[in-house]
Write a protein that holds these residues in place. Structure first.
Motif, PDB file in Angstrom:
ATOM      1  N   TYR A 193     -17.497 -26.913   9.233  1.00 40.61           N
ATOM      2  CA  TYR A 193     -18.575 -25.959   8.476  1.00 40.61           C
ATOM      3  C   TYR A 193     -19.090 -25.035   9.520  1.00 40.61           C
ATOM      4  O   TYR A 193     -19.319 -23.544   9.210  1.00 40.61           O
ATOM      5  CB  TYR A 193     -19.718 -26.791   7.954  1.00 40.61           C
ATOM      6  CG  TYR A 193     -20.891 -26.060   7.460  1.00 40.61           C
ATOM      7  CD1 TYR A 193     -20.650 -25.360   6.032  1.00 40.61           C
ATOM      8  CD2 TYR A 193     -21.884 -25.922   8.038  1.00 40.61           C
ATOM      9  CE1 TYR A 193     -21.738 -24.777   5.691  1.00 40.61           C
ATOM     10  CE2 TYR A 193     -23.151 -25.283   7.712  1.00 40.61           C
ATOM     11  CZ  TYR A 193     -23.103 -24.621   6.471  1.00 40.61           C
ATOM     12  OH  TYR A 193     -24.059 -24.307   5.679  1.00 40.61           O
ATOM     13  N   GLU A 194     -19.307 -25.444  10.711  1.00 40.35           N
ATOM     14  CA  GLU A 194     -19.923 -24.581  11.776  1.00 40.35           C
ATOM     15  C   GLU A 194     -19.141 -23.347  12.186  1.00 40.35           C
ATOM     16  O   GLU A 194     -19.610 -22.223  12.261  1.00 40.35           O
ATOM     17  CB  GLU A 194     -20.205 -25.059  13.086  1.00 40.35           C
ATOM     18  CG  GLU A 194     -21.517 -26.321  12.926  1.00 40.35           C
ATOM     19  CD  GLU A 194     -21.278 -27.173  14.244  1.00 40.35           C
ATOM     20  OE1 GLU A 194     -20.440 -26.976  15.183  1.00 40.35           O
ATOM     21  OE2 GLU A 194     -22.227 -28.116  14.256  1.00 40.35           O
ATOM     22  N   LYS A 195     -17.704 -23.679  12.140  1.00 40.77           N
ATOM     23  CA  LYS A 195     -16.737 -22.421  12.207  1.00 40.77           C
ATOM     24  C   LYS A 195     -16.520 -21.693  11.011  1.00 40.77           C
ATOM     25  O   LYS A 195     -15.939 -20.299  10.847  1.00 40.77           O
ATOM     26  CB  LYS A 195     -15.296 -23.028  12.587  1.00 40.77           C
ATOM     27  CG  LYS A 195     -15.578 -23.925  14.049  1.00 40.77           C
ATOM     28  CD  LYS A 195     -14.214 -24.360  14.359  1.00 40.77           C
ATOM     29  CE  LYS A 195     -14.150 -25.104  15.864  1.00 40.77           C
ATOM     30  NZ  LYS A 195     -12.913 -25.677  16.057  1.00 40.77           N
ATOM     31  N   GLY A 196     -17.073 -22.138   9.725  1.00 36.75           N
ATOM     32  CA  GLY A 196     -16.642 -21.532   8.600  1.00 36.75           C
ATOM     33  C   GLY A 196     -15.263 -21.657   8.000  1.00 36.75           C
ATOM     34  O   GLY A 196     -14.816 -20.354   7.341  1.00 36.75           O
ATOM     35  N   THR A 197     -14.374 -22.400   8.412  1.00 38.58           N
ATOM     36  CA  THR A 197     -13.010 -22.490   8.116  1.00 38.58           C
ATOM     37  C   THR A 197     -12.941 -23.158   6.781  1.00 38.58           C
ATOM     38  O   THR A 197     -12.856 -24.326   6.774  1.00 38.58           O
ATOM     39  CB  THR A 197     -12.293 -23.217   9.206  1.00 38.58           C
ATOM     40  OG1 THR A 197     -12.966 -24.414   9.498  1.00 38.58           O
ATOM     41  CG2 THR A 197     -12.139 -22.435  10.526  1.00 38.58           C
ATOM     42  N   LYS A 212     -15.027 -21.653  -2.131  1.00 40.13           N
ATOM     43  CA  LYS A 212     -14.800 -20.199  -2.062  1.00 40.13           C
ATOM     44  C   LYS A 212     -16.029 -19.621  -1.411  1.00 40.13           C
ATOM     45  O   LYS A 212     -16.020 -18.528  -0.844  1.00 40.13           O
ATOM     46  CB  LYS A 212     -14.527 -19.461  -3.307  1.00 40.13           C
ATOM     47  CG  LYS A 212     -13.124 -19.485  -3.790  1.00 40.13           C
ATOM     48  CD  LYS A 212     -12.942 -18.772  -4.868  1.00 40.13           C
ATOM     49  CE  LYS A 212     -11.303 -18.795  -5.405  1.00 40.13           C
ATOM     50  NZ  LYS A 212     -10.450 -18.137  -4.477  1.00 40.13           N
ATOM     51  N   SER A 213     -17.209 -20.329  -1.486  1.00 36.14           N
ATOM     52  CA  SER A 213     -18.512 -19.747  -1.012  1.00 36.14           C
ATOM     53  C   SER A 213     -18.815 -20.833   0.066  1.00 36.14           C
ATOM     54  O   SER A 213     -19.157 -22.036  -0.193  1.00 36.14           O
ATOM     55  CB  SER A 213     -19.515 -19.890  -1.924  1.00 36.14           C
ATOM     56  OG  SER A 213     -20.776 -19.757  -1.475  1.00 36.14           O
ATOM     57  N   ILE A 214     -19.060 -20.606   1.372  1.00 31.51           N
ATOM     58  CA  ILE A 214     -19.314 -21.436   2.459  1.00 31.51           C
ATOM     59  C   ILE A 214     -20.778 -22.202   2.011  1.00 31.51           C
ATOM     60  O   ILE A 214     -21.111 -23.206   2.657  1.00 31.51           O
ATOM     61  CB  ILE A 214     -19.416 -20.625   3.825  1.00 31.51           C
ATOM     62  CG1 ILE A 214     -19.419 -21.794   5.155  1.00 31.51           C
ATOM     63  CG2 ILE A 214     -20.478 -19.784   3.881  1.00 31.51           C
ATOM     64  CD1 ILE A 214     -18.229 -22.604   5.225  1.00 31.51           C
ATOM     65  N   LYS A 215     -21.626 -21.533   1.492  1.00 34.99           N
ATOM     66  CA  LYS A 215     -22.860 -21.861   0.981  1.00 34.99           C
ATOM     67  C   LYS A 215     -22.831 -23.322   0.421  1.00 34.99           C
ATOM     68  O   LYS A 215     -23.739 -24.161   0.352  1.00 34.99           O
ATOM     69  CB  LYS A 215     -23.787 -20.880   0.256  1.00 34.99           C
ATOM     70  CG  LYS A 215     -24.169 -19.591   1.225  1.00 34.99           C
ATOM     71  CD  LYS A 215     -24.856 -18.726   0.336  1.00 34.99           C
ATOM     72  CE  LYS A 215     -25.278 -17.324   1.117  1.00 34.99           C
ATOM     73  NZ  LYS A 215     -26.079 -16.465   0.441  1.00 34.99           N
ATOM     74  N   ARG A 216     -21.765 -23.428  -0.405  1.00 38.52           N
ATOM     75  CA  ARG A 216     -21.652 -24.544  -1.312  1.00 38.52           C
ATOM     76  C   ARG A 216     -21.365 -25.791  -0.498  1.00 38.52           C
ATOM     77  O   ARG A 216     -21.424 -27.030  -1.030  1.00 38.52           O
ATOM     78  CB  ARG A 216     -20.626 -24.352  -2.463  1.00 38.52           C
ATOM     79  CG  ARG A 216     -21.176 -23.322  -3.323  1.00 38.52           C
ATOM     80  CD  ARG A 216     -20.058 -22.723  -4.269  1.00 38.52           C
ATOM     81  NE  ARG A 216     -20.605 -21.886  -5.253  1.00 38.52           N
ATOM     82  CZ  ARG A 216     -19.496 -20.980  -5.777  1.00 38.52           C
ATOM     83  NH1 ARG A 216     -18.299 -20.942  -5.608  1.00 38.52           N
ATOM     84  NH2 ARG A 216     -20.040 -20.090  -6.704  1.00 38.52           N
ATOM     85  N   ALA A 217     -20.799 -25.624   0.781  1.00 43.30           N
ATOM     86  CA  ALA A 217     -20.358 -26.679   1.687  1.00 43.30           C
ATOM     87  C   ALA A 217     -21.444 -27.434   2.289  1.00 43.30           C
ATOM     88  O   ALA A 217     -21.327 -28.530   2.944  1.00 43.30           O
ATOM     89  CB  ALA A 217     -19.506 -26.213   2.726  1.00 43.30           C
TER      90      ALA A 217
END
Length: 226
Positions: free
Chosen positions: A124-128, A172-177
């Protein structure tokens, strides 16, 4: 999008074609509703029509392809209702599986779950996004596979493909993670403390929040359309 099949791999050609097409469907690179043209697919993958035809039949069994008489084969749609129905089933079954896992999981499996939770946070921190999908899948698989009930494991396994398609839309959206981190932590803590009731509640709440978020987010499915 397509890659030529590596015939040097020690697998039947139909299996290699199946795995490639399945991956493209699961990740949305072949969109829902797309017609699966045997000749075109065979040419693009560098194989004959026979393994493509066999792969499409297997994909139909997986509910990833729909074959209609006189019309051909199409990638199965996944609608907002499909997603909500699937999550409702997950809410009930994964809640039960997590409750049982809290009672049956070995120390080694708990350690693996801890490492998986930490790996998710790093991803999550890396946004992968690809890593998030794979790690989230692994987190829930560890739990379900350690619940100790083979019937429940089998049922959850049958849901696997549809759940994975959902994950590719959802992440598809990092915010949802973001909220998943806290949910994983609560689920893990309840398993470590061997509290089946808490584990079931946190696991069910995790899926219930997903359902509510999707219903309240009008852009969700539009953003996730393939």
């Amino acid at each position: 999008m397509f890659s030529s099949i590596n015939v040097q791999e020690h697998k039947p050609l139909r299996e290699l074609v199946y795995e490639e097409l399945r991956k493209l469907i699961m990740t949305g690179q072949i969109k829902p509703g797309t017609r699966m043209m045997e000749i075109e697919l065979a040419e693009r993958m560098g194989v004959s029509r026979t393994p493509v035809r066999e792969a499409i039949r297997q994909l139909e069994k997986d509910n990833l392809v729909t074959i209609e008489p006189r019309r051909g084969a199409y990638v199965s749609d996944i609608s907002p209702k499909d997603i909500d129905d699937m999550l409702l089933v997950r809410e009930q079954l994964e809640g039960l599986a997590t409750c049982l896992a809290a009672e049956n999981m070995s120390d080694e499996e708990i350690e693996e779950l801890i490492k998986t939770k930490e790996a998710y946070e790093k991803a999550y921190e890396k946004g992968t996004m690809q890593d998030l999908i794979e790690i989230d899948t692994r987190f829930h698989s560890i739990i379900s596979n350690s619940c100790g009930n083979e019937y429940l494991i089998s049922i959850l396994h049958e849901l696997q493909d549809q759940v994975l398609r959902f994950r590719y839309i959802y992440f598809k959206s990092i915010k949802r993670a973001a909220h998943v981190i806290e949910d994983h932590a609560n689920i893990l803590d309840s398993i470590v403390s061997r509290s089946g009731d808490d584990a079931e509640r946190y696991a069910s709440d995790h899926i219930r929040k997903l359902r509510a978020a999707i219903r309240d987010d009008e852009a969700f499915f539009r953003d996730g359309e393939q």
